[in-house]
Design a protein around this motif. Sequence first.
Motif, PDB file in Angstrom:
ATOM      1  N   GLY A 119     -10.745   0.977  -7.782  1.00 45.94           N
ATOM      2  CA  GLY A 119      -9.791   2.027  -8.123  1.00 45.94           C
ATOM      3  C   GLY A 119      -8.456   1.526  -8.610  1.00 45.94           C
TER       4      GLY A 119
ATOM      5  N   GLN B 126      -3.723  -2.286  -0.616  1.00 44.77           N
ATOM      6  CA  GLN B 126      -4.416  -1.207  -1.310  1.00 44.77           C
ATOM      7  C   GLN B 126      -5.267  -1.735  -2.455  1.00 44.77           C
ATOM      8  N   SER B 127      -4.763  -2.739  -3.157  1.00 41.49           N
ATOM      9  CA  SER B 127      -5.550  -3.344  -4.229  1.00 41.49           C
ATOM     10  C   SER B 127      -6.802  -4.007  -3.668  1.00 41.49           C
TER      11      SER B 127
ATOM     12  N   GLY C  78      -8.709   9.349  -4.839  1.00 44.00           N
ATOM     13  CA  GLY C  78      -7.745   8.395  -4.314  1.00 44.00           C
ATOM     14  C   GLY C  78      -6.317   8.876  -4.470  1.00 44.00           C
TER      15      GLY C  78
ATOM     16  N   ALA D 238      -9.673   3.884   5.859  1.00 50.70           N
ATOM     17  CA  ALA D 238      -8.505   3.335   5.169  1.00 50.70           C
ATOM     18  C   ALA D 238      -7.569   2.639   6.154  1.00 50.70           C
TER      19      ALA D 238
ATOM     20  N   THR E 146     -14.137  10.340  -9.878  1.00 47.25           N
ATOM     21  CA  THR E 146     -14.037  10.765  -8.475  1.00 47.25           C
ATOM     22  C   THR E 146     -13.239  12.043  -8.287  1.00 47.25           C
TER      23      THR E 146
ATOM     24  N   SER F  19       0.840  -1.195   0.000  1.00 46.26           N
ATOM     25  CA  SER F  19       0.000   0.000   0.000  1.00 46.26           C
ATOM     26  C   SER F  19       0.871   1.239   0.000  1.00 46.26           C
TER      27      SER F  19
ATOM     28  N   SER G 255      -8.404  -3.193  -0.816  1.00 42.40           N
ATOM     29  CA  SER G 255      -9.345  -2.226  -0.246  1.00 42.40           C
ATOM     30  C   SER G 255      -9.926  -1.280  -1.286  1.00 42.40           C
ATOM     31  N   GLU G 256      -9.264  -1.171  -2.454  1.00 44.69           N
ATOM     32  CA  GLU G 256      -9.745  -0.278  -3.516  1.00 44.69           C
ATOM     33  C   GLU G 256      -9.995  -1.081  -4.787  1.00 44.69           C
ATOM     34  N   ARG G 257     -10.848  -2.066  -4.688  1.00 46.80           N
ATOM     35  CA  ARG G 257     -11.031  -2.985  -5.806  1.00 46.80           C
ATOM     36  C   ARG G 257     -11.422  -2.284  -7.105  1.00 46.80           C
TER      37      ARG G 257
END
Length: 641
Positions: free
Chosen positions: A345, A338-339, A383, A245, A379, A163, A341-343
């Motif tokens: 993004g 990070q990948s 992010g 986050a 967005t 992350s 939690s931000e599927r």
Amino acid sequence: MTSNTTKSGNKSDEQLQALAAAAGIATSWTDAAGRGHSVGPDTLRALLAVLGLPADSPAQIRESLAAATALPPPRPDAATGPGCFGLADALGHPPGRRPRAWGVTAQLYGLRRSGDAGCGDTTALAGLARSLGEAGACCLGVSPVHALFGADPHRWSPYAPSSRLFLNELIIDPDDIAGPAETARALDAPGLAARARAAAAAPLVDWPEVAAIKRAVIDHLIGAHGARLAADAGYRAFRTARGRALDDHAVFEVLDARFRAQGLTGGWPSWPKSFQNKQMNDVAKVANTENAAVEAARLRQWLAFRGLAGAQKAATDAGMGVGLIADLAIGVDGSGAQSWSERTGILNGASIGAPPDLFNPLGQNWGLAAPSPRVMMETGCAGFRQMLDATLSAAGGIRIDHVLGLMRLWLIPDGASPAEGAYLRYPLAEMLDVVADVSQRRRAVVIGEDLGTVPDGFRAVLAARGLMGTRVLWFERDDANDFRAPAAWEDGITATTTTHDLPTTAGWWRGLDIAWRDRLSLFAPGETAALAQETRAQDRTRLWTAFTTAGTATGPEPAPDTPGPVIDAALDFLGRSRAPLVLAPLEDLVGLDDQPNLPGTVHEHPNWRRRMPAPLPGLVTTPAVGRRVGRVKMGRVKGAG
């Protein structure tokens, strides 16, 4: 033009090309030698699928084309808009006066201090910053300290993080938790103290061993002092600022440790389906059933942040106008926090890399997941803004690795070769607006690593927005391949002798990089070690001639095994350049032979493991380092005209 598949030339192919163009995928590209290439249909379809725009049939292409063209296109006015916070502002220079500042770059993990347990930490960083600030440096550039995989210490590259929102917990100094006496007691576990001493004395970082020692000590101290730490006002503010986050990252760490212990070592894609999405009920239960472990993960992040913020304060208290310059990696590991939690993004199914070029004829696959440009547009780059804010939360500047990624990234579909990729466009103007806004709000300077094959006009856009580019001594040549005089270097950039991916000055002069490439068979077809050494001999003469002409060296050219005078002259030479900021690598100030990383290797070369030869701050007060710091400062003064 070449293609990785044969084009049929029918209407379907034309529609596929139109869809790719609408989605921001370049259907052709030009290599470093100026040759044109087209992107084949198979690559286009694979990348379109990654973007959520299936194109396996004419009907799918029509539906996807409607979806793609419904998105607002990126603005074309990237060169206009707000600028970044300037170096002159950071240093308090009056208007119109060009800064002639200097700083140092260092690999944090390689720093030494007494009792460090085998890798650099924020206390060592603070000590180095304090010494350099007192010597007149305005900044200290630091290798990335992004969060890696806490449960897998064999993945230690700082440029392949889990992350970019959080920190590598191994930068924590355990003494910061409850004091050195408590740390000593934690080390009293059978054999742990002896292991820590052995790790600290080793010439290279043994990441698995260091991780085992430090995690055991840190977790013991958190277990004993967790209530006090959790009640700290600083921790409560950190939790509020990082919000969901932070919770997501902590839960990922707990789950990743659980499933790796069960043999599921591929990150979240290898987990049971009911845990692969953070919204699932099984994930939600973890915060309750494993609350202590999740809270410990949150506390470790705060301790790392607190230590880094302390190093930034040490830097500015010592007189640095900027302080720490944090390094933002270009992407994240697609199996990491990070990948997960931000599927939506983060793009899955393709990796960032580079097309074939003169140095890497097969191209490069960096194994990193890219952000979704579509989500960015939808967005307002939220992010990206969050990531910049997190990176600058304990720093006075930021270096954006592979800053070309703000404009385009070379994406390679999973299972394809690097040559079978394509460039994906990113919203440059919108991303630069965010960079400028965060920079101004944080009062932080911005450096872009703009090396390699740079599109025409891109550097002018960066300059217009106040991002300082990067220029490296080895590449600053004129049309005759001679090294440019200091006065011929550009304004508005940072100047350095080398980077973490290139040989140190001593290593370059000795030709050690050539020896490594020969040993590991990294030469391109038609290239040999003998030819490379012959060229290097000519380049040594060119470089020494440039130094003597500029007045930074005198006398005959030193022998290849005598790099000391070359390092001194190079730092003085750099100081005389027009660059407002000169960054001297710590490896050159100390006179080290070996570079931190050798591209094209993983374990064949000790990448990201080399340590400084002695503890700090005593190392930077040695006569040799003091002399070289003086040469940089001398160049800054002598080149002022």
